[in-house]
Write a protein that holds these residues in place. Structure first.
Motif, mmCIF file in Angstrom:
data_model
loop_
_atom_site.group_PDB
_atom_site.id
_atom_site.type_symbol
_atom_site.label_atom_id
_atom_site.label_comp_id
_atom_site.label_asym_id
_atom_site.label_seq_id
_atom_site.Cartn_x
_atom_site.Cartn_y
_atom_site.Cartn_z
ATOM 1 N N GLY A 126 40.138 67.592 22.438
ATOM 2 C CA GLY A 126 39.721 66.372 21.770
ATOM 3 C C GLY A 126 40.295 66.227 20.380
ATOM 4 O O GLY A 126 39.834 65.405 19.580
ATOM 5 N N ALA A 127 41.322 67.021 20.064
ATOM 6 C CA ALA A 127 41.950 66.969 18.738
ATOM 7 C C ALA A 127 42.803 65.711 18.604
ATOM 8 O O ALA A 127 43.166 65.071 19.592
ATOM 9 C CB ALA A 127 42.797 68.207 18.515
ATOM 10 N N PRO A 409 44.233 61.277 22.443
ATOM 11 C CA PRO A 409 44.784 61.522 23.786
ATOM 12 C C PRO A 409 43.699 61.854 24.807
ATOM 13 O O PRO A 409 43.814 61.474 25.974
ATOM 14 C CB PRO A 409 45.729 62.706 23.546
ATOM 15 C CG PRO A 409 46.177 62.531 22.127
ATOM 16 C CD PRO A 409 44.965 62.028 21.397
ATOM 17 N N ARG A 410 42.630 62.528 24.369
ATOM 18 C CA ARG A 410 41.540 62.858 25.291
ATOM 19 C C ARG A 410 40.826 61.589 25.764
ATOM 20 O O ARG A 410 40.563 61.423 26.960
ATOM 21 C CB ARG A 410 40.544 63.796 24.608
ATOM 22 C CG ARG A 410 39.349 64.184 25.494
ATOM 23 C CD ARG A 410 38.360 65.056 24.715
ATOM 24 N NE ARG A 410 37.197 65.365 25.515
ATOM 25 C CZ ARG A 410 37.102 66.392 26.360
ATOM 26 N NH1 ARG A 410 38.128 67.204 26.504
ATOM 27 N NH2 ARG A 410 36.001 66.612 27.041
ATOM 28 N N GLU A 411 40.488 60.702 24.814
ATOM 29 C CA GLU A 411 39.817 59.453 25.187
ATOM 30 C C GLU A 411 40.676 58.648 26.149
ATOM 31 O O GLU A 411 40.185 58.087 27.137
ATOM 32 C CB GLU A 411 39.519 58.628 23.937
ATOM 33 C CG GLU A 411 38.433 59.198 23.038
ATOM 34 C CD GLU A 411 38.308 58.401 21.755
ATOM 35 O OE1 GLU A 411 37.210 57.868 21.506
ATOM 36 O OE2 GLU A 411 39.308 58.300 21.012
ATOM 37 N N ARG A 428 49.456 46.882 24.451
ATOM 38 C CA ARG A 428 48.494 47.643 25.267
ATOM 39 C C ARG A 428 48.544 49.118 24.897
ATOM 40 O O ARG A 428 49.496 49.590 24.261
ATOM 41 C CB ARG A 428 48.796 47.450 26.759
ATOM 42 C CG ARG A 428 48.698 46.014 27.234
ATOM 43 C CD ARG A 428 47.290 45.445 27.132
ATOM 44 N NE ARG A 428 46.356 46.157 28.001
ATOM 45 C CZ ARG A 428 46.145 45.863 29.294
ATOM 46 N NH1 ARG A 428 46.817 44.861 29.859
ATOM 47 N NH2 ARG A 428 45.256 46.532 30.001
ATOM 48 N N ILE A 429 47.539 49.867 25.310
ATOM 49 C CA ILE A 429 47.441 51.293 24.990
ATOM 50 C C ILE A 429 47.940 52.110 26.179
ATOM 51 O O ILE A 429 47.422 51.979 27.297
ATOM 52 C CB ILE A 429 45.993 51.688 24.647
ATOM 53 C CG1 ILE A 429 45.513 50.894 23.417
ATOM 54 C CG2 ILE A 429 45.888 53.191 24.378
ATOM 55 C CD1 ILE A 429 44.037 51.084 23.122
ATOM 56 N N SER A 430 48.933 52.941 25.939
ATOM 57 C CA SER A 430 49.530 53.736 27.011
ATOM 58 C C SER A 430 48.536 54.770 27.539
ATOM 59 O O SER A 430 47.787 55.392 26.774
ATOM 60 C CB SER A 430 50.784 54.457 26.506
ATOM 61 O OG SER A 430 51.311 55.296 27.518
ATOM 62 N N ALA A 431 48.547 54.950 28.847
ATOM 63 C CA ALA A 431 47.753 56.010 29.477
ATOM 64 C C ALA A 431 48.653 57.101 30.036
ATOM 65 O O ALA A 431 48.188 58.013 30.715
ATOM 66 C CB ALA A 431 46.891 55.420 30.590
ATOM 67 N N GLU A 432 49.968 56.995 29.751
ATOM 68 C CA GLU A 432 50.937 57.942 30.304
ATOM 69 C C GLU A 432 51.814 58.526 29.205
ATOM 70 O O GLU A 432 51.910 57.988 28.102
ATOM 71 C CB GLU A 432 51.851 57.241 31.309
ATOM 72 C CG GLU A 432 51.168 56.751 32.547
ATOM 73 C CD GLU A 432 52.182 56.332 33.595
ATOM 74 O OE1 GLU A 432 52.444 57.142 34.512
ATOM 75 O OE2 GLU A 432 52.725 55.217 33.508
ATOM 76 N N PHE A 433 52.479 59.615 29.561
ATOM 77 C CA PHE A 433 53.545 60.163 28.738
ATOM 78 C C PHE A 433 54.859 59.526 29.180
ATOM 79 O O PHE A 433 55.126 59.420 30.379
ATOM 80 C CB PHE A 433 53.665 61.682 28.917
ATOM 81 C CG PHE A 433 52.483 62.455 28.419
ATOM 82 C CD1 PHE A 433 52.390 62.828 27.084
ATOM 83 C CD2 PHE A 433 51.469 62.824 29.285
ATOM 84 C CE1 PHE A 433 51.306 63.548 26.620
ATOM 85 C CE2 PHE A 433 50.373 63.549 28.831
ATOM 86 C CZ PHE A 433 50.293 63.906 27.491
ATOM 87 N N PHE A 444 56.028 57.565 24.175
ATOM 88 C CA PHE A 444 54.594 57.288 24.171
ATOM 89 C C PHE A 444 53.849 58.531 24.640
ATOM 90 O O PHE A 444 54.326 59.261 25.511
ATOM 91 C CB PHE A 444 54.228 56.158 25.152
ATOM 92 C CG PHE A 444 54.918 54.850 24.901
ATOM 93 C CD1 PHE A 444 54.805 54.210 23.680
ATOM 94 C CD2 PHE A 444 55.662 54.241 25.900
ATOM 95 C CE1 PHE A 444 55.434 53.004 23.452
ATOM 96 C CE2 PHE A 444 56.288 53.032 25.690
ATOM 97 C CZ PHE A 444 56.178 52.410 24.459
ATOM 98 N N ILE A 445 52.657 58.730 24.098
ATOM 99 C CA ILE A 445 51.699 59.664 24.673
ATOM 100 C C ILE A 445 50.422 58.873 24.926
ATOM 101 O O ILE A 445 50.231 57.786 24.368
ATOM 102 C CB ILE A 445 51.420 60.881 23.759
ATOM 103 C CG1 ILE A 445 50.687 60.455 22.485
ATOM 104 C CG2 ILE A 445 52.687 61.634 23.429
ATOM 105 C CD1 ILE A 445 50.140 61.623 21.688
ATOM 106 N N PRO A 446 49.528 59.376 25.782
ATOM 107 C CA PRO A 446 48.296 58.636 26.041
ATOM 108 C C PRO A 446 47.539 58.336 24.737
ATOM 109 O O PRO A 446 47.347 59.212 23.906
ATOM 110 C CB PRO A 446 47.502 59.590 26.931
ATOM 111 C CG PRO A 446 48.541 60.380 27.643
ATOM 112 C CD PRO A 446 49.627 60.584 26.625
#
Length: 489
Positions: A126-127, A409-411, A428-433, A444-446
């Motif tokens: 969760g960092a 990234p955890r959320e 939009r917010i990426s959910a993928e790498f 992009f990272i999540p």
């Protein structure tokens, strides 16, 4: 301590010699219960010590006997206060480092070109990552390390960070000024965690870069299997206690490890440590001689270039490991991918990696003069075959701005997602790498907000022939994004 001893390997052999009747796993019972062809191939000697953590053999989760003795010997050999064996590879050790210092919401300073185990650990813990751009090398199209100046700026801006992760040496064998970086981070009481996956051997010869423990780092995840002679998937986590407690590290490591730890892997770590501690310098001396010899001969081949110390041009590149042969092939008008395939099909040679401009070959104590001869002969033949081709045009290596992190990234990882067209994903917010290799830096990272600039960057690199990795849709027409919550009517 006596580095000639192998308490774990020796203890396993003694237990085997007692020939106890086994009513415990593994179910093959020394090979008697498995496929005969596989048993014959592996051999009874190896299968006889494929055992489980019964009391006489100690327990990696709470070592008090032969495993502890083996780890203590390793700590002395690597200059650490504590060494922990990992049968989850260096990925497991890297995740342990991060989760040992970070709680949910904590900041950790990391290079943008980190291994996926780092982002995995960030998701688990969760960092929140604070990124530093690595230095790029336009000559070879690769990324190096981070500069001490960039580290200072990051620490001054985020003095509450719970850790700084450094890749040292890089996959290509290049080292930053690690000692200076450690000193800067420690002024802010920030522990330094080192991804030392490609540096187990550097501790044992003065011509090689400083190891993490020699530079004063707090923790280092080190792949013994890559260059140190142990079996694949076996690594160590070295700790200099002070800013991080060994009890915390042991607790996290135990959480991440299987309870059915492989004693074959553990024994190979014990034996590899002995080999390095006793013979490390002479092994590295011969390996360096072979690598130097290979570099000289390779640079005599038209269209081939294998850099040496001239690759060191900045604070991010202060030392390098000569056993890593970066072989530039762009003057032949070929990509590294082309050369990798040619070597496989025409010369039965496999390389460590290839990219747009280079192949990477690694010289280790397992190589001999005839192996170098085969590589040089093959590349000389390749050079003659493609001597009339034009040099590959150098594509300028660039990186886009790092997007805004809207969610941790955890959320993002645990949020509901949907698939949309990439061209419609701006905002939009990426959910993928998503990353382009080389130089291997994520676009992009999540959790990051997708921008038009970064979508254009993806298309530019695809058109240039650089492969994009990460997304579920390898055509890059669509991307996974965080599902938006809409109001009910």
């Amino acid at each position: 301590m006596n580095q000639h001893e192998t308490p774990l390997f020796t203890g396993l052999k003694k237990h085997r010699d007692r020939k106890p009747v086994q009513f415990h796993i593994p179910g093959h019972k020394g090979g008697k219960g498995m496929d005969e062809e596989f048993r014959s191939f592996i051999g009874d000697q190896a299968l006889s010590i494929d055992l489980i953590n019964i009391e006489p053999l100690d327990d990696l989760h709470h070592p008090q006997g032969m495993i502890k003795q083996a780890q203590d010997l390793a700590a002395e050999a690597f200059g650490a206060d504590y060494t922990f064996f990992s049968v989850q590879g260096t990925s497991g050790a890297i995740m342990t480092m991060i989760m040992s210092v970070c709680h949910p919401g904590d900041k950790i300073i990391v290079p943008r070109n980190v291994h996926k185990s780092v982002t995995t650990a960030i998701i688990f813990s969760g960092a929140k990552p604070v990124f530093i751009h690595p230095e790029l090398d336009d000559r070879f199209g690769i990324s190096h390390g981070i500069t001490s100046e960039a580290v200072l700026k990051a620490c001054e801006a985020h003095p509450d960070a719970k850790g700084l992760l450094v890749i040292n040496p890089t996959y290509f064998g290049v080292s930053a000024d690690l000692k200076k970086i450690v000193n800067i981070a420690h002024r802010f009481d920030i522990p330094v965690l080192v991804d030392e996956a490609h540096g187990v051997h550097i501790h044992f010869h003065e011509r090689l870069p400083l190891s993490a423990m020699q530079a004063g780092a707090d923790m280092a995840a080190t792949s013994v299997h890559k260059l140190g002679g142990s079996l694949t998937q076996s690594s160590v986590l070295n700790l200099r206690e002070g800013l991080v407690s060994h009890e915390r590290v042991q607790s996290i490591l135990s959480m991440l490890h299987t309870t059915s730890t492989s004693y074959l892997l553990l024994a190979s770590l014990d034996a590899a440590r002995r080999h390095l501690a006793i013979h490390g310098r002479e092994l590295m001396e011969e390996t360096l001689r072979l690598a130097d010899h290979a570099r000289r001969r390779l640079n005599e081949i038209p269209g081939i270039y294998c850099p040496g110390s001239e690759i060191l041009t900045s604070d991010a590149t202060v030392d390098f490991d000569p056993t890593k042969l970066i072989i530039s092939v762009k003057k032949l008008g070929l990509s590294g991918y082309d050369v990798e395939v040619w070597l496989r099909e025409k010369a039965n040679i496999e390389v460590e990696l290839s990219d747009l401009y280079n192949i990477l070959c690694i010289v280790t104590p397992g190589d001999r003069e005839e192996d170098i001869d085969e590589l040089v002969t093959a590349l000389d033949k390749l050079s003659k075959e493609y001597s009339d081709k034009e040099e590959t045009e150098n594509i300028r290596v660039k990186v886009p701005d790092i997007p805004v992190l809207a969610l941790s990234p955890r959320e993002a990882f645990y949020s509901s997602t949907e698939t949309i067209l990439l061209k419609e994903a701006v905002g939009r917010i990426s959910a993928e790498f998503v990353m382009v290799y080389p130089p291997g830096i994520p676009i992009f990272i999540p959790g990051e907000i997708i921008t038009r600039e970064n979508i254009d960057y993806i298309h530019d690199n695809v058109e240039a022939g650089l492969p994009v990795q990460g997304p579920e849709d390898d055509t890059l027409e669509t991307i996974q994004v965080i599902r938006e919550q809409r109001a009910f009517k």
